[in-house]
Design a protein around this motif. Sequence first.
Motif, PDB file in Angstrom:
ATOM      1  N   ALA A   1       0.827  -1.209   0.000  1.00 36.20           N
ATOM      2  CA  ALA A   1       0.000   0.000   0.000  1.00 36.20           C
ATOM      3  C   ALA A   1       0.861   1.258   0.000  1.00 36.20           C
ATOM      4  O   ALA A   1       0.591   2.224  -0.733  1.00 36.20           O
ATOM      5  N   GLU A   2       1.932   1.225   0.818  1.00 40.11           N
ATOM      6  CA  GLU A   2       2.828   2.384   0.873  1.00 40.11           C
ATOM      7  C   GLU A   2       3.534   2.588  -0.462  1.00 40.11           C
ATOM      8  O   GLU A   2       3.675   3.717  -0.954  1.00 40.11           O
ATOM      9  N   GLY A   3       3.970   1.476  -1.085  1.00 39.28           N
ATOM     10  CA  GLY A   3       4.612   1.574  -2.384  1.00 39.28           C
ATOM     11  C   GLY A   3       3.671   2.128  -3.445  1.00 39.28           C
ATOM     12  O   GLY A   3       4.053   2.968  -4.264  1.00 39.28           O
ATOM     13  N   ASN A   4       2.413   1.625  -3.403  1.00 40.20           N
ATOM     14  CA  ASN A   4       1.429   2.141  -4.361  1.00 40.20           C
ATOM     15  C   ASN A   4       1.169   3.622  -4.143  1.00 40.20           C
ATOM     16  O   ASN A   4       1.011   4.391  -5.100  1.00 40.20           O
ATOM     17  N   ALA A   5       1.108   4.020  -2.841  1.00 42.10           N
ATOM     18  CA  ALA A   5       0.871   5.438  -2.536  1.00 42.10           C
ATOM     19  C   ALA A   5       2.026   6.305  -3.042  1.00 42.10           C
ATOM     20  O   ALA A   5       1.819   7.378  -3.613  1.00 42.10           O
ATOM     21  N   ILE A   6       3.273   5.806  -2.827  1.00 38.00           N
ATOM     22  CA  ILE A   6       4.439   6.561  -3.298  1.00 38.00           C
ATOM     23  C   ILE A   6       4.434   6.649  -4.827  1.00 38.00           C
ATOM     24  O   ILE A   6       4.723   7.702  -5.413  1.00 38.00           O
ATOM     25  N   LYS A   7       4.065   5.525  -5.461  1.00 36.65           N
ATOM     26  CA  LYS A   7       4.023   5.514  -6.920  1.00 36.65           C
ATOM     27  C   LYS A   7       2.984   6.493  -7.451  1.00 36.65           C
ATOM     28  O   LYS A   7       3.243   7.262  -8.383  1.00 36.65           O
ATOM     29  N   ILE A   8       1.795   6.464  -6.820  1.00 39.57           N
ATOM     30  CA  ILE A   8       0.739   7.386  -7.241  1.00 39.57           C
ATOM     31  C   ILE A   8       1.163   8.833  -7.010  1.00 39.57           C
ATOM     32  O   ILE A   8       0.949   9.711  -7.851  1.00 39.57           O
ATOM     33  N   SER A   9       1.780   9.079  -5.836  1.00 45.75           N
ATOM     34  CA  SER A   9       2.236  10.436  -5.527  1.00 45.75           C
ATOM     35  C   SER A   9       3.296  10.905  -6.526  1.00 45.75           C
ATOM     36  O   SER A   9       3.292  12.051  -6.980  1.00 45.75           O
ATOM     37  N   ALA A  10       4.221   9.971  -6.870  1.00 51.16           N
ATOM     38  CA  ALA A  10       5.267  10.318  -7.836  1.00 51.16           C
ATOM     39  C   ALA A  10       4.676  10.624  -9.203  1.00 51.16           C
ATOM     40  O   ALA A  10       5.089  11.579  -9.890  1.00 51.16           O
ATOM     41  N   GLU A  11       3.704   9.790  -9.607  1.00 57.66           N
ATOM     42  CA  GLU A  11       3.055  10.033 -10.898  1.00 57.66           C
ATOM     43  C   GLU A  11       2.334  11.381 -10.896  1.00 57.66           C
ATOM     44  O   GLU A  11       2.379  12.138 -11.867  1.00 57.66           O
ATOM     45  N   ALA A  12       1.663  11.655  -9.768  1.00 58.88           N
ATOM     46  CA  ALA A  12       0.952  12.935  -9.663  1.00 58.88           C
ATOM     47  C   ALA A  12       1.932  14.108  -9.694  1.00 58.88           C
ATOM     48  O   ALA A  12       1.685  15.133 -10.348  1.00 58.88           O
TER      49      ALA A  12
END
Length: 310
Positions: free
Chosen positions: A208-219
Motif C-alpha cells: 500500500a505504501e509503495g502504491n501510494a508513493i508511486k501514485i504520488s510520484a506520478e501525480a
Amino acid sequence: MNFFLVLLILAVVIIFLSIVVVNQGTVAVITVFGKYQRIMTPGLNFKIPFVEFIFKRISIQNRSVELEFQAITTDQANVNFKAMLVFAVLNQEEESIKNVAFKFMDEKSLMQALIRTIEGSIRSFVATKRQAEILSLRSEIVHHVKDQIDNLLETWGYHLIDLQLNDIAFDEAIMRSMAQVVASSNLKAAAENEGQALLITKTKSAEAEGNAIKISAEAEKTAAQLRGQGVALFREEVAKGMAESAKVMNEANLDASLILFSMWTEAVKHFAEQGKGNVIFLDGSTEGMEKTMKQLMAVQQLKDIGPKSK
C-alpha cells in the motif's frame, strides 16, 4: 399300618430327592459316582437319588469383571490400564459345558487365569509400542487381545464378548511432560500463525505504501509537467507581447527600451504589493536597471533571430 406309612414317607423322600429345578440362565452338570453323566437344562428335571448328583450349577449369562494393572512401553514408560471384561459360556453344547465344569478347580482359579491372561496379552502388545503411540491404539489393543485369547478361552468353554479400555494413563511425571509438549506445540503453532499474520500485514502495508508513493510520484510528475508547460506558455506569451510592443514602438519611431523600463517599474510595483511583508532585495540603481534591460533585450534578440534563421 405302620409299614405302609413308612413306605409312603420313603416314597415322598425319594420323589423329593429326585426332583431338580434348574433356574433360567443356568445349567446343572450331573455326575454318577464322580463321573460326568449328563446336563440338566432350565426347568423341572429328575435324577436318580443316591446315584446321580449335581456336580455344579453353571451360569450361561454374561459376566463382567474389572481389571486394573500396569504395562511398560518399549521406551520404558509406565502405562496404567483400567478395563472391563465381558465374557460368557461359549454355548450350551455338551462339550463346552464339560470344559466349564471340569477345567478349573473352582471359580477363583478361573478368574485368576482369565485376568492374568488378559493382562499378559495387553502387556505383550504394549511392550512393542512407544509411549506416544499408546493413546491412539485403543481399538488395536482390543483386537490384539481377542485374536490372542479367543482360541484359549474356547478350550475353557468361554468366549470373550467385549473388552473396554476405560482409562489409559501414564505416571504423573510423564503426564506433565506430555502436557508440556502439547503446550509447547500449541505455542509454536500460535507463534507461526502470528508470524504469518504479521508478515501478511507488513507485506500489505508495504504494498500500500509503495502504491501510494508511486501514485504520488506520478501525480508530482504530471504536476511538474503541467507547471513546466504553464511556465513555457507564459514565457511564450510574454515574448509575443514584447515583440508586438517593440514592433509598434519601432513603427512609431520610439525607443523600445521604454517597454523594458515600463516592465521594470511594474515588476517593482508588483513586488511591493504582493510581498506580504517579506523583504526582497532589488538593485534599483541605474546600472542595475540598465543591466536588467540589456538582459531582456538579449532575450528579445534571440527570439527575433529564431524566425529569421528559419
